[in-house]
Design a protein around this motif. Sequence first.
Motif, PDB file in Angstrom:
ATOM      1  N   GLU A   1       0.807  -1.230   0.000  1.00 30.88           N
ATOM      2  CA  GLU A   1       0.000   0.000   0.000  1.00 30.88           C
ATOM      3  C   GLU A   1       0.836   1.273   0.000  1.00 30.88           C
ATOM      4  O   GLU A   1       0.468   2.251  -0.635  1.00 30.88           O
ATOM      5  CB  GLU A   1      -0.959   0.023   1.211  1.00 30.88           C
TER       6      GLU A   1
ATOM      7  N   LEU B   1       0.417   3.856  -3.339  1.00 24.42           N
ATOM      8  CA  LEU B   1      -0.447   5.016  -3.076  1.00 24.42           C
ATOM      9  C   LEU B   1       0.350   6.322  -3.129  1.00 24.42           C
ATOM     10  O   LEU B   1      -0.172   7.365  -3.527  1.00 24.42           O
ATOM     11  CB  LEU B   1      -1.142   4.859  -1.720  1.00 24.42           C
TER      12      LEU B   1
ATOM     13  N   LEU C   1       0.662   7.079  -6.752  1.00 23.36           N
ATOM     14  CA  LEU C   1      -0.631   7.540  -7.270  1.00 23.36           C
ATOM     15  C   LEU C   1      -0.839   9.036  -6.983  1.00 23.36           C
ATOM     16  O   LEU C   1      -1.234   9.802  -7.866  1.00 23.36           O
ATOM     17  CB  LEU C   1      -1.757   6.707  -6.643  1.00 23.36           C
TER      18      LEU C   1
ATOM     19  N   VAL D   1      -8.215   6.027  -4.482  1.00 21.89           N
ATOM     20  CA  VAL D   1      -7.758   4.872  -5.264  1.00 21.89           C
ATOM     21  C   VAL D   1      -8.923   4.255  -6.052  1.00 21.89           C
ATOM     22  O   VAL D   1      -8.746   3.815  -7.202  1.00 21.89           O
ATOM     23  CB  VAL D   1      -7.033   3.835  -4.358  1.00 21.89           C
TER      24      VAL D   1
ATOM     25  N   SER E   1      -8.961   4.190 -10.172  1.00 26.11           N
ATOM     26  CA  SER E   1      -9.030   2.870 -10.819  1.00 26.11           C
ATOM     27  C   SER E   1     -10.333   2.632 -11.572  1.00 26.11           C
ATOM     28  O   SER E   1     -10.328   2.019 -12.636  1.00 26.11           O
ATOM     29  CB  SER E   1      -8.846   1.769  -9.774  1.00 26.11           C
TER      30      SER E   1
ATOM     31  N   TRP F   1      -3.143  -0.897  -7.471  1.00 28.49           N
ATOM     32  CA  TRP F   1      -4.162   0.157  -7.519  1.00 28.49           C
ATOM     33  C   TRP F   1      -5.581  -0.396  -7.665  1.00 28.49           C
ATOM     34  O   TRP F   1      -6.515   0.154  -7.091  1.00 28.49           O
ATOM     35  CB  TRP F   1      -3.888   1.110  -8.688  1.00 28.49           C
TER      36      TRP F   1
ATOM     37  N   SER G   1      -4.535  -2.621  -2.886  1.00 28.45           N
ATOM     38  CA  SER G   1      -4.653  -1.435  -2.024  1.00 28.45           C
ATOM     39  C   SER G   1      -6.097  -1.122  -1.633  1.00 28.45           C
ATOM     40  O   SER G   1      -6.375  -0.870  -0.459  1.00 28.45           O
ATOM     41  CB  SER G   1      -3.988  -0.223  -2.680  1.00 28.45           C
TER      42      SER G   1
END
Length: 579
Positions: free
Chosen positions: A53, A57, A60, A467, A471, A499, A503
Motif C-alpha cells: 500500500e 499510493l 498515485l 484509489v 481505478s 491500484w 490497495s
Amino acid sequence: MEKRPNWESPIQFVLACVSYAVGLGNVWRFPYLCQMHGGGGFLIPYLIMLLLEGVPLFYLELAIGQKMSRGSIGAWTAISPYLGGVGLASVVTSLYLCLYYNIINAWSFWYLFHSFQSVLPWAECPINSNRTGPIEECERATPTQYFFFRETLNISPSIEENGGIHTGQAMCLLLAWMITYLFIVRGVKSTGKVVYFTATFPYVVLFIYLIRGITLQGAFNGIKYMFIPKMEQLANPNTWINAATQIFFSLGLGFGSLIAFASYNHYNNNFERQAIIVSMINSGTSIFASIVTFAIYGFKATVNYENCLERVRLLLLNTFNIAEDSITNDNVFTWIEKLNTTYPVQFAEIENQLEACDLESELNTAVEGAGLAFIVYSEAIKNMPLPQLWSVLYFFMLLLLGMGSMLGNVTAIITPLRDFKVLNGVVCLFCMLVGLSFTTTSGNYWFTIFNDYAATFSLLFVVLIEVITVSYIYGIRRFEKDIEDMLGHRPNWYWKIMWTITSPLLLIFLFVTYIVNYIRGGTPTYQAWDKELGKTVVKEYPIFGQIFIGLLLVSSVSCVPLTALYVYCQKRKPHPVKT
C-alpha cells in the motif's frame, strides 16, 4: 493567468517529500510499535505493507498532482466536479493537523531554550517555597515527569478544569508559527531552499546520536532487544493493522501535501523513481531511528536496573550484619536466596520492601508519543556526560523534523487556497490563534483528542475514495495513458494490481477495522495527570468531549458527500434563458 512556479530541480522536490514524510512519527511512534510487537518481527509486516500500500499510493498521489498541476481541491475537481469534496476533506484534515502540530514544535523550543543551563532543569526536583526540601509533586513523580507535566504544560487534573494560557508556551508557539510563515512566505521558492536543511540535518544528528548511543553502558541490551524477533507476534492481527496504519501515516498519504508538492513539478519529471526513493528513505529512517532509540532505551533500562540493584544491596546491608564489600550488584540475587534461607524471620520483615529488579521488564515498558520524545529521552540525556550538548542536539533535531512536516501540512492548505487567491499569512495567523487553546492548562487533553481522532478515520476514507476513483471512475487505462504521456512509458503490472485490487481491499479492511474497534472500545478515555499520585490515570471523556470527537470524525469525511450533493443541485438548477 499567473504562471505556476516550479521546483528549481528534482532534488528539491525529493527533499521536500523527505522533509515532509520523515517526521516525529519515525522517532516516537515506529520504535514504540517495534517494542510492542516483538522487536525485529514487526519489520516483516511493516515491509510487506510498504510494498502493498505505501509505495503504490505514494506513486498515485504524485502522479495526480503532477498531471493536474493543481492543489488537492483543483486536482480532484478536474477529474470530476463531484469529487471536489475529496480535496476539501484533505484540506480540512491538514487544517486540523496544522492547528495542533505546531504545539509540539513549541515544546521543542521550550526544552531547547531550557537546555542552556549549568544543571538541566529536569535533572533534579526544584526546592519548595519553604526551602525545606523538594516539591512534593516532583518527589512523587520523577524530575523529568514533573518538568513536562508541571513546568512545560502546567496541566490541570482533567479536561473539565481549565485555566489561563501558559505565557512561555504561547511565546514558543508564536515563534514556531513565525518561522513556519517565513519558510512558506514565497511559496515553493522559499520552501525549496529550506528543505535542503530540514531534510538533511536530522540525519547528521541521528548519526551523532548513534555513535554516542552505542558507546553508552547497556546500549547493546536495547539493540539486541530490537533485533531478536518474537515471531509469535506475526499471528497477532493487531501487528499487521498497526504496520499498515504506520506506513500510511508515515508517508503522509491523504493530506493533500504530496499532490500539492507534485503540482509544482515539471510535466515530464520522473515521479515514479522519486516515489520509490522517498518511500525507501522514509522506511529506512524509521529503522535507523529505532536503532538509536533502542540504544538509548538499553542505556536507560540498564541505569534503572542497576539503581534498583543498588537500593536492594543497601537494604540488605542495613538489615543484616554483613561486610559492605561482600555484596555487589553482581551477586545480589545470590545473597537474597542465602539470607532468606539463613535468617528467615529477619528476611520476612523486609520482604515487602524488596524491589523486583528485572532488566527485561525495564525494556518491555513501551512508551510512545510525547512520553517517549520529552520524558524517556530527557531521562536518558540527563544521565549522559555533557547532558547540555546532547539535549541541544536532540531538541534541535526534533524541531527540524517537526518543522519539515509543518511545511508539508501548510502547503497542503495554501496550495489549493492559493488557487483561490487566499493569503499565506491569513492561514498561519488563523492556525496560531486557534492553537493558543492548546497552551491552556487543559490544552494537552485537547491536543490528545486532535492527535487521536482528527486524522485517522478521515485519511483512510479519503485515500480509499482516491484509489477507487482513479481505478474505476477516472479509469485505470486513462490513468495509464496520462502516466505514459508524462514518463514515456506505461506503469507495469505491479502498480496496476496494487491500484485496482490489493490497495483498495486493504484500505477497506483498515477502514472497517477502525470503525469496529471504535464502537467496541466503549467510552473514549484519556490519560490525566494526578499530582497527588505523581502519575497519569485513565479517565473517561465527558459528554462534551465525546461530542467533539464525533464532530472531528464526521466533519472532514462529510465534505465528500456534501460537495457532491452541492454540485448535483447546482446542475439541476434551471438556468435563465437569454432573451
